[in-house]
Design a protein around this motif. Structure first.
Motif, PDB file in Angstrom:
ATOM      1  N   LEU A 136       0.930  -1.138  -0.049  1.00  0.00           N
ATOM      2  CA  LEU A 136      -0.124   0.114   0.100  1.00  0.00           C
ATOM      3  C   LEU A 136       0.876   1.241  -0.096  1.00  0.00           C
ATOM      4  CD1 LEU A 136      -2.971   1.323   0.320  1.00  0.00           C
ATOM      5  CD2 LEU A 136      -2.791   0.988   2.837  1.00  0.00           C
ATOM      6  N   TYR A 164      -8.859  -1.699   1.092  1.00  0.00           N
ATOM      7  CA  TYR A 164      -8.472  -0.717   1.609  1.00  0.00           C
ATOM      8  C   TYR A 164      -9.687   0.184   1.565  1.00  0.00           C
ATOM      9  CZ  TYR A 164      -3.624  -2.665   2.154  1.00  0.00           C
ATOM     10  OH  TYR A 164      -2.694  -3.511   2.483  1.00  0.00           O
ATOM     11  N   LYS A 215      -7.458  -1.561   6.493  1.00  0.00           N
ATOM     12  CA  LYS A 215      -7.366  -2.765   5.562  1.00  0.00           C
ATOM     13  C   LYS A 215      -8.422  -3.758   6.341  1.00  0.00           C
ATOM     14  CE  LYS A 215      -4.214  -6.430   4.376  1.00  0.00           C
ATOM     15  NZ  LYS A 215      -2.753  -7.052   4.696  1.00  0.00           N
ATOM     16  N   THR A 257     -10.188  -7.542   5.753  1.00  0.00           N
ATOM     17  CA  THR A 257     -10.302  -8.812   5.089  1.00  0.00           C
ATOM     18  C   THR A 257     -11.501  -9.529   5.202  1.00  0.00           C
ATOM     19  OG1 THR A 257      -7.965  -8.848   5.779  1.00  0.00           O
ATOM     20  CG2 THR A 257      -9.180 -10.985   5.114  1.00  0.00           C
TER      21      THR A 257
END
Length: 739
Positions: free
Chosen positions: A109, A421, A435, A437
């Motif tokens: 990132l 993101y 972030k 998931t």
């Protein structure tokens, strides 16, 4: 008119970075009674010991003993006089802004942040290599990654593999930087024209021809009305070449996007007198073997029976074109182009906004989680009834699944390998980058990690935070309501007497085609933790509620916004929430215009603060840059209307104190506007003050100036209408016709 100052966000996170405020010397001109420019003429508000100050009915406490006071031991003190650890230094240090983010080929990132402590310099930063490590600054000293295209910029960098292309603020040239090389010194890839007269933004890589395709704004021929085109810049060789024009002929371009094979280019274009959100078109052009664009097709926006504003074109890995448009009931929804049938269809229809107005380049409201021969799964954000949501759309099944994340506002998102993101915030979370998931079904998050925040740790201030309440209130137009976020006073160590109502500060947001978001904003908490009530108004014309609500302002700027702000204040007075004799109003840029117009044409408010606000609509129209050159006429109407709604022409109608703040490098609202209103009010005999900042553009970027502006607003209101003494040690500037 977009602005910078009012976005003061802070951090509540699991993982933070140290942020040290380094204040430079303030270049401030305080305009005083004996001349247009003079040195500071300070008058101390605290020239007596605290216990001897008149009007102070509270015990005095040092900030060091805040934690020792229990909630049951609250001190009774007037609203506005409360002591708070949320200082102007803390607020100005929290002005760090996220201005874009991207992933490289290794899914690392990178983000772009502007830093008030470095006079607003924008620095590209790489994510830490491992947990606990520090992120790495990529931008060398002497460079600042920012585009000035359309004055508001955005889309200032592109990243692929280990190659970075970015716009440097000082000269506006594009530079190439190799991130994996030991020598990562940026080298220019566009010609030197002797100054920042050619600007680039919103670029993408074209691997087929080893070039960078970008929007170019060329001021060489006409600085007032520059030429905007889509051009290609060679990045494969060592010699700098003149960019090649690919698409031209219209007034504005945005979102040039190349398909995966480099065979088709999509873009957005629009023309005067429209702003992008009024009416635009989506085009696709095919790329020849020589790299030229030919066989152009208008995909959306050409139908004269349907007014729409397509935006954010994006190609899937299979080469399918998706985009957002508002042809369905005036709400921006996601659509797909069926090339073989020459038609478009909605991916999912909902009365919600899946994007926002194009003020800056590079907006990213949706992305592909997965794309295969059977279906596309998209992550998206959408805004409905004053709140943002994260969603996942299965294209084939036509299902939108909401994903629970702790954000009520989402600005941008991108998809990585098995995660997202997201740039977002809420009433209890500041603006941050997280972030996320997702599980295998893409239905819920299994991990939520904060990567970036706009400020250092402020968790210790939680008990001082006022939580916003979304309110809906009636307007002057029968059957029409408007919206606002109301923040009551909040401080764990103070309360006021039961007989007292708090003073109110109402903020009218900039734009005016923009909106208040109801998120954690230290600028607001500075006021509420000292005993002020605060309300952030989404007057008619604001975004987030669809085209019909947005178009309430067309032809009615200075009427709808002013009336909605006044009705909101009266609504809170009638509801017993605030003191009707201590109503104040503030605003930046277009919000500054609403502030001045409210004070000139209504009698609701008792004092106001205008930050680079507009006083003269005709002058603004005459001096306005190309991007907004017709915006004023669309909003206000005829020349007669521009005159009738300009506060500068009706100074005899002003009847209360006003303080003005203005940057001397402002190219959107010229400094002369603030000077005119200041001189007129001084001549009339009203309490007035003017602060001018050297080196500041449209929106204050320097921490020192942000701090000074906030403190002087507070003490100005307390002295003129508040009937209380502020707890902070602030040296007030001279107020003409008052001191």
């Amino acid at each position: 008119m977009e602005a910078i100052f009012s976005c003061s966000f802070c951090l509540l996170s699991k993982r933070v970075w140290n942020f040290q405020l380094i204040c430079g010397r303030r270049n401030v001109i305080v305009v005083a009674a004996k001349g247009p420019k003079s040195s500071h003429r300070h008058h101390r508000q605290h020239d007596k010991p605290p216990e001897q100050r008149p009007g102070t009915e509270r015990k005095i406490m040092a900030s060091a003993v805040f934690s020792a006071v229990q909630a049951t031991d609250k001190i009774t003190a007037p609203f506005g006089s409360w002591n708070s650890p949320i200082t102007a230094d803390l607020v100005s240090g929290s002005e760090k802004r996220l201005e874009g983010f991207s992933l490289d080929s290794q899914n690392r990132l990178f983000w772009l942040e502007s830093r008030p402590s470095e006079s607003g310099r924008a620095v590209l930063v790489r994510e830490a290599e491992k947990p606990g490590a520090e992120p790495t600054d990529i931008t060398p000293k002497g460079f600042s990654v920012r585009s000035s295209a359309q004055e508001y910029g955005g889309g200032a960098f592109g990243l692929t593999g280990n190659t970075l292309i970015f716009s440097n603020f000082e000269d506006q040239r594009l530079y190439k930087q190799f991130l994996s090389s030991e020598d990562s010194t940026p080298v220019p890839v566009t010609p030197d024209y002797g100054g920042p007269v050619v600007r680039y933004a919103d670029g993408v890589f074209d691997f087929r021809f080893k070039r960078y395709v970008s929007v170019r704004e060329d001021h060489r021929g006409n600085h007032v009305h520059p030429t905007t085109e889509i051009v290609s810049i060679s990045i494969g060789g060592e010699n700098i070449q003149e960019p090649i024009v690919l698409v031209s002929g219209n007034d504005f371009y945005a979102f040039p996007r190349m398909d995966p094979k480099g065979e088709r280019l999509a873009w957005i274009e629009w023309s005067h007198p429209n702003m992008h959100w009024d009416k635009a078109e989506l085009w696709v052009g095919y790329i020849s073997k020589d790299g030229d664009v030919y066989n152009r097709i208008c995909i959306a926006g050409a139908d004269p029976s349907c007014v729409e504003s397509p935006t954010e074109p994006k190609w899937s890995s299979k080469g399918e074109l998706f985009f957002i448009t508002d042809k369905n009931k005036g709400f921006w929804n996601i659509y797909k182009w069926i090339e073989e049938k020459s038609e478009v269809r909605a991916v999912y229809s909902l009365e919600a906004e899946f994007t926002r107005p194009l003020w800056v380049f590079g907006t990213n409201s949706y992305d592909f989680i997965s794309s295969n021969e059977h279906t596309n799964v998209l992550a998206c954000s959408y805004r409905q009834n004053g709140r943002s949501y994260l969603g996942v759309i299965d294209e084939v099944q036509n299902i939108l699944s909401a994903v629970d994340v702790p954000f009520t506002y989402i600005a941008n998102l991108i998809s990585g390998s098995h995660f997202l993101y997201i740039e977002g915030a809420s009433a209890t979370h500041p603006m941050l980058l997280a972030k996320v998931t997702l599980n295998d079904q893409k239905s819920k998050p299994v991990d939520f990690q904060i990567i970036w925040s706009c400020s250092s740790d402020i968790e210790k201030y939680n008990s001082y935070f006022s939580l916003p309440k979304l309110i809906e209130f009636p307007t002057y137009a029968a059957g029409e309501n408007a919206y606002a976020y109301f923040y009551p006073p909040c401080n764990p160590h103070y309360h006021a007497s039961q007989e007292e109502k708090p003073p109110l500060l109402l903020e009218s947001h900039g734009g005016p085609t923009d909106e208040a978001h109801g998120i954690l904003n230290l600028n607001i908490q500075y006021w509420t933790s000292r005993g002020w009530a605060f309300v952030d108004v989404n007057y008619g014309g604001s975004t987030g509620y669809g085209r019909e609500y947005r178009e309430r302002l067309l032809g009615s700027w200075g009427i709808v916004d002013v009336n909605d702000c006044c009705y909101c204040a009266k609504f809170l007075v009638d509801d017993g929430k605030v003191d009707g004799e201590r109503l104040c109003i503030t605003g930046c840029s277009a919000g500054g215009y609403t502030t001045l117009a409210s004070l000139a044409f209504q009698e609701t408010f008792k004092a106001g603060a205008s930050l680079f606000g507009i006083a003269d609509l005709n002058s603004l129209k005459a001096e306005m840059h190309k991007f907004e050159s017709h915006y004023i006429s669309n909003l206000a109407g005829s020349e007669e209307a521009l005159f009738e709604r300009s506060p500068i022409n009706f100074v005899d109608k002003f009847s209360c104190p006003i303080i003005l703040f203005q940057g001397l490098e402002d190219k959107v609202v010229h400094p002369e506007q603030a000077r005119k209103i200041y001189m007129a009010l001084k001549k009339k005999g009203l309490p007035v003050a003017l602060v001018e900042y050297e080196g500041e553009p449209h929106g204050f970027r320097k921490a020192d100036n942000i701090k000074f502006t906030l403190e002087q607003q507070m003490v100005f209101f307390s002295r003129t209408v508040g009937h209380f003494t502020v707890a902070d040690q602030i040296i007030p500037i001279r107020i003409d016709n008052f001191d």
